[in-house]
Scaffold this motif. Sequence first.
Motif, PDB file in Angstrom:
ATOM      1  N   GLY A  54      14.011   1.240  -1.448  1.00  0.00           N
ATOM      2  CA  GLY A  54      12.633   1.209  -0.994  1.00  0.00           C
ATOM      3  C   GLY A  54      12.253   2.334  -0.053  1.00  0.00           C
ATOM      4  N   VAL A  55      13.131   3.335   0.099  1.00  0.00           N
ATOM      5  CA  VAL A  55      12.857   4.452   1.006  1.00  0.00           C
ATOM      6  C   VAL A  55      12.961   5.763   0.228  1.00  0.00           C
ATOM      7  CG1 VAL A  55      13.532   5.646   3.126  1.00  0.00           C
ATOM      8  CG2 VAL A  55      13.903   3.181   2.927  1.00  0.00           C
ATOM      9  N   THR A  56      11.925   6.584   0.339  1.00  0.00           N
ATOM     10  CA  THR A  56      11.941   7.919  -0.242  1.00  0.00           C
ATOM     11  C   THR A  56      11.594   8.887   0.877  1.00  0.00           C
ATOM     12  OG1 THR A  56      11.102   7.000  -2.314  1.00  0.00           O
ATOM     13  CG2 THR A  56      10.998   9.383  -2.064  1.00  0.00           C
ATOM     14  N   VAL A  57      12.362   9.960   1.000  1.00  0.00           N
ATOM     15  CA  VAL A  57      12.091  10.933   2.063  1.00  0.00           C
ATOM     16  C   VAL A  57      12.046  12.342   1.493  1.00  0.00           C
ATOM     17  CG1 VAL A  57      13.174   9.530   3.854  1.00  0.00           C
ATOM     18  CG2 VAL A  57      14.520  11.249   2.696  1.00  0.00           C
ATOM     19  N   GLU A  58      11.294  13.179   2.176  1.00  0.00           N
ATOM     20  CA  GLU A  58      11.289  14.613   1.914  1.00  0.00           C
ATOM     21  C   GLU A  58      11.624  15.271   3.243  1.00  0.00           C
ATOM     22  OE1 GLU A  58       7.797  16.190  -0.026  1.00  0.00           O
ATOM     23  OE2 GLU A  58       7.501  14.280  -1.054  1.00  0.00           O
ATOM     24  N   VAL A  59      12.750  15.951   3.292  1.00  0.00           N
ATOM     25  CA  VAL A  59      13.195  16.557   4.544  1.00  0.00           C
ATOM     26  C   VAL A  59      13.094  18.072   4.434  1.00  0.00           C
ATOM     27  CG1 VAL A  59      15.110  16.805   6.165  1.00  0.00           C
ATOM     28  CG2 VAL A  59      14.780  14.642   4.956  1.00  0.00           C
ATOM     29  N   GLY A  60      12.355  18.661   5.376  1.00  0.00           N
ATOM     30  CA  GLY A  60      12.259  20.115   5.464  1.00  0.00           C
ATOM     31  C   GLY A  60      13.157  20.612   6.581  1.00  0.00           C
ATOM     32  N   GLN A  61      12.910  21.821   7.025  1.00  0.00           N
ATOM     33  CA  GLN A  61      13.741  22.382   8.082  1.00  0.00           C
ATOM     34  C   GLN A  61      13.478  21.744   9.437  1.00  0.00           C
ATOM     35  OE1 GLN A  61      13.667  26.633   8.127  1.00  0.00           O
ATOM     36  NE2 GLN A  61      14.466  26.802   6.060  1.00  0.00           N
ATOM     37  N   VAL A  62      12.228  21.404   9.720  1.00  0.00           N
ATOM     38  CA  VAL A  62      11.910  20.837  11.038  1.00  0.00           C
ATOM     39  C   VAL A  62      11.089  19.565  10.964  1.00  0.00           C
ATOM     40  CG1 VAL A  62      12.073  23.022  12.292  1.00  0.00           C
ATOM     41  CG2 VAL A  62       9.893  22.323  11.294  1.00  0.00           C
ATOM     42  N   GLU A  63      10.683  19.152   9.767  1.00  0.00           N
ATOM     43  CA  GLU A  63       9.874  17.945   9.655  1.00  0.00           C
ATOM     44  C   GLU A  63      10.233  17.159   8.404  1.00  0.00           C
ATOM     45  OE1 GLU A  63       6.019  19.707   9.961  1.00  0.00           O
ATOM     46  OE2 GLU A  63       5.861  20.015   7.794  1.00  0.00           O
ATOM     47  N   THR A  64       9.754  15.911   8.381  1.00  0.00           N
ATOM     48  CA  THR A  64      10.037  15.033   7.258  1.00  0.00           C
ATOM     49  C   THR A  64       8.852  14.109   6.995  1.00  0.00           C
ATOM     50  OG1 THR A  64      11.635  13.448   6.350  1.00  0.00           O
ATOM     51  CG2 THR A  64      11.159  13.265   8.686  1.00  0.00           C
ATOM     52  N   ALA A  65       8.750  13.670   5.753  1.00  0.00           N
ATOM     53  CA  ALA A  65       7.755  12.669   5.352  1.00  0.00           C
ATOM     54  C   ALA A  65       8.526  11.509   4.726  1.00  0.00           C
ATOM     55  CB  ALA A  65       6.772  13.260   4.347  1.00  0.00           C
ATOM     56  N   ILE A  66       8.093  10.292   5.006  1.00  0.00           N
ATOM     57  CA  ILE A  66       8.827   9.099   4.580  1.00  0.00           C
ATOM     58  C   ILE A  66       7.884   8.151   3.858  1.00  0.00           C
ATOM     59  CG2 ILE A  66      10.178   7.117   5.389  1.00  0.00           C
ATOM     60  CD1 ILE A  66      10.799   8.894   7.919  1.00  0.00           C
ATOM     61  N   ASP A  67       8.330   7.635   2.718  1.00  0.00           N
ATOM     62  CA  ASP A  67       7.596   6.617   1.967  1.00  0.00           C
ATOM     63  C   ASP A  67       8.438   5.348   1.950  1.00  0.00           C
ATOM     64  OD1 ASP A  67       5.457   8.336   1.253  1.00  0.00           O
ATOM     65  OD2 ASP A  67       6.635   9.146  -0.403  1.00  0.00           O
ATOM     66  N   LEU A  68       7.821   4.222   2.266  1.00  0.00           N
ATOM     67  CA  LEU A  68       8.511   2.933   2.302  1.00  0.00           C
ATOM     68  C   LEU A  68       7.823   1.951   1.365  1.00  0.00           C
ATOM     69  CD1 LEU A  68       8.748   2.628   6.185  1.00  0.00           C
ATOM     70  CD2 LEU A  68      10.579   3.337   4.649  1.00  0.00           C
ATOM     71  N   ARG A  69       8.622   1.165   0.636  1.00  0.00           N
ATOM     72  CA  ARG A  69       8.109   0.070  -0.195  1.00  0.00           C
ATOM     73  C   ARG A  69       8.699  -1.209   0.364  1.00  0.00           C
ATOM     74  NH1 ARG A  69      10.234   3.737  -3.387  1.00  0.00           N
ATOM     75  NH2 ARG A  69      11.799   2.362  -4.255  1.00  0.00           N
ATOM     76  N   VAL A  70       7.838  -2.136   0.796  1.00  0.00           N
ATOM     77  CA  VAL A  70       8.303  -3.301   1.542  1.00  0.00           C
ATOM     78  C   VAL A  70       7.741  -4.606   1.000  1.00  0.00           C
ATOM     79  CG1 VAL A  70       8.592  -1.970   3.681  1.00  0.00           C
ATOM     80  CG2 VAL A  70       6.439  -3.175   3.252  1.00  0.00           C
ATOM     81  N   ILE A  71       8.408  -5.690   1.401  1.00  0.00           N
ATOM     82  CA  ILE A  71       7.959  -7.056   1.186  1.00  0.00           C
ATOM     83  C   ILE A  71       7.712  -7.632   2.579  1.00  0.00           C
ATOM     84  CG2 ILE A  71       8.521  -9.315   0.212  1.00  0.00           C
ATOM     85  CD1 ILE A  71       8.534  -7.024  -1.869  1.00  0.00           C
ATOM     86  N   VAL A  72       6.525  -8.187   2.823  1.00  0.00           N
ATOM     87  CA  VAL A  72       6.222  -8.768   4.133  1.00  0.00           C
ATOM     88  C   VAL A  72       6.328 -10.286   4.079  1.00  0.00           C
ATOM     89  CG1 VAL A  72       4.727  -6.858   4.845  1.00  0.00           C
ATOM     90  CG2 VAL A  72       3.732  -8.832   3.713  1.00  0.00           C
ATOM     91  N   ASN A  73       6.553 -10.886   5.221  1.00  0.00           N
ATOM     92  CA  ASN A  73       6.625 -12.340   5.318  1.00  0.00           C
ATOM     93  C   ASN A  73       5.231 -12.941   5.194  1.00  0.00           C
ATOM     94  OD1 ASN A  73       9.435 -12.653   5.755  1.00  0.00           O
ATOM     95  ND2 ASN A  73       9.164 -12.048   7.884  1.00  0.00           N
ATOM     96  N   TYR A  74       5.141 -14.033   4.458  1.00  0.00           N
ATOM     97  CA  TYR A  74       3.880 -14.757   4.329  1.00  0.00           C
ATOM     98  C   TYR A  74       3.433 -15.227   5.710  1.00  0.00           C
ATOM     99  CZ  TYR A  74       0.414 -18.230   3.086  1.00  0.00           C
ATOM    100  OH  TYR A  74      -0.737 -18.948   3.000  1.00  0.00           O
ATOM    101  N   GLY A  75       2.157 -15.087   5.993  1.00  0.00           N
ATOM    102  CA  GLY A  75       1.623 -15.506   7.287  1.00  0.00           C
ATOM    103  C   GLY A  75       1.529 -14.367   8.286  1.00  0.00           C
TER     104      GLY A  75
END
Length: 128
Positions: A54-75
């Motif tokens: 559920g985690v995808t990242v793009e890492v550069g030399q000094v920065e990164t971008a992160i994508d998360l796919r999650v399931i949340v608790n009901y309520g």
Amino acid sequence: MLEEQQSGTIRISDDVVATIAGLAAMETPGIAAMSGGMSEGLAKKLSGKNVQRGVTVEVGQVETAIDLRVIVNYGSTIQQVCRQLQENVKEAVENMTGLNVVEVNVKVEGVAFKEREEEPEAETGRLK
């Protein structure tokens, strides 16, 4: 991240950033699990072997971008949980790697319902 100094080069792999992000995500209240995506069928809970699920990242030399796919608790209030998730992941990755996290994108792919705790029949129905 690639850092050159007099003593050599330091490179932080995408897998390391993904692992840090996944662990930080699972420590966020309201997050039930990470999702492997719809193509994998049912969402599975994060475990030692599946820390990057559920985690995808793009890492550069000094920065990164992160994508998360999650399931949340009901309520849970999804908006609040996701904002806290973004903050937790950003802080963990920046503190541990020194990379600048430019974005943490969250996709909520499901809601987890708590299973009812069944009363132990063995204790209530047996004579001692």
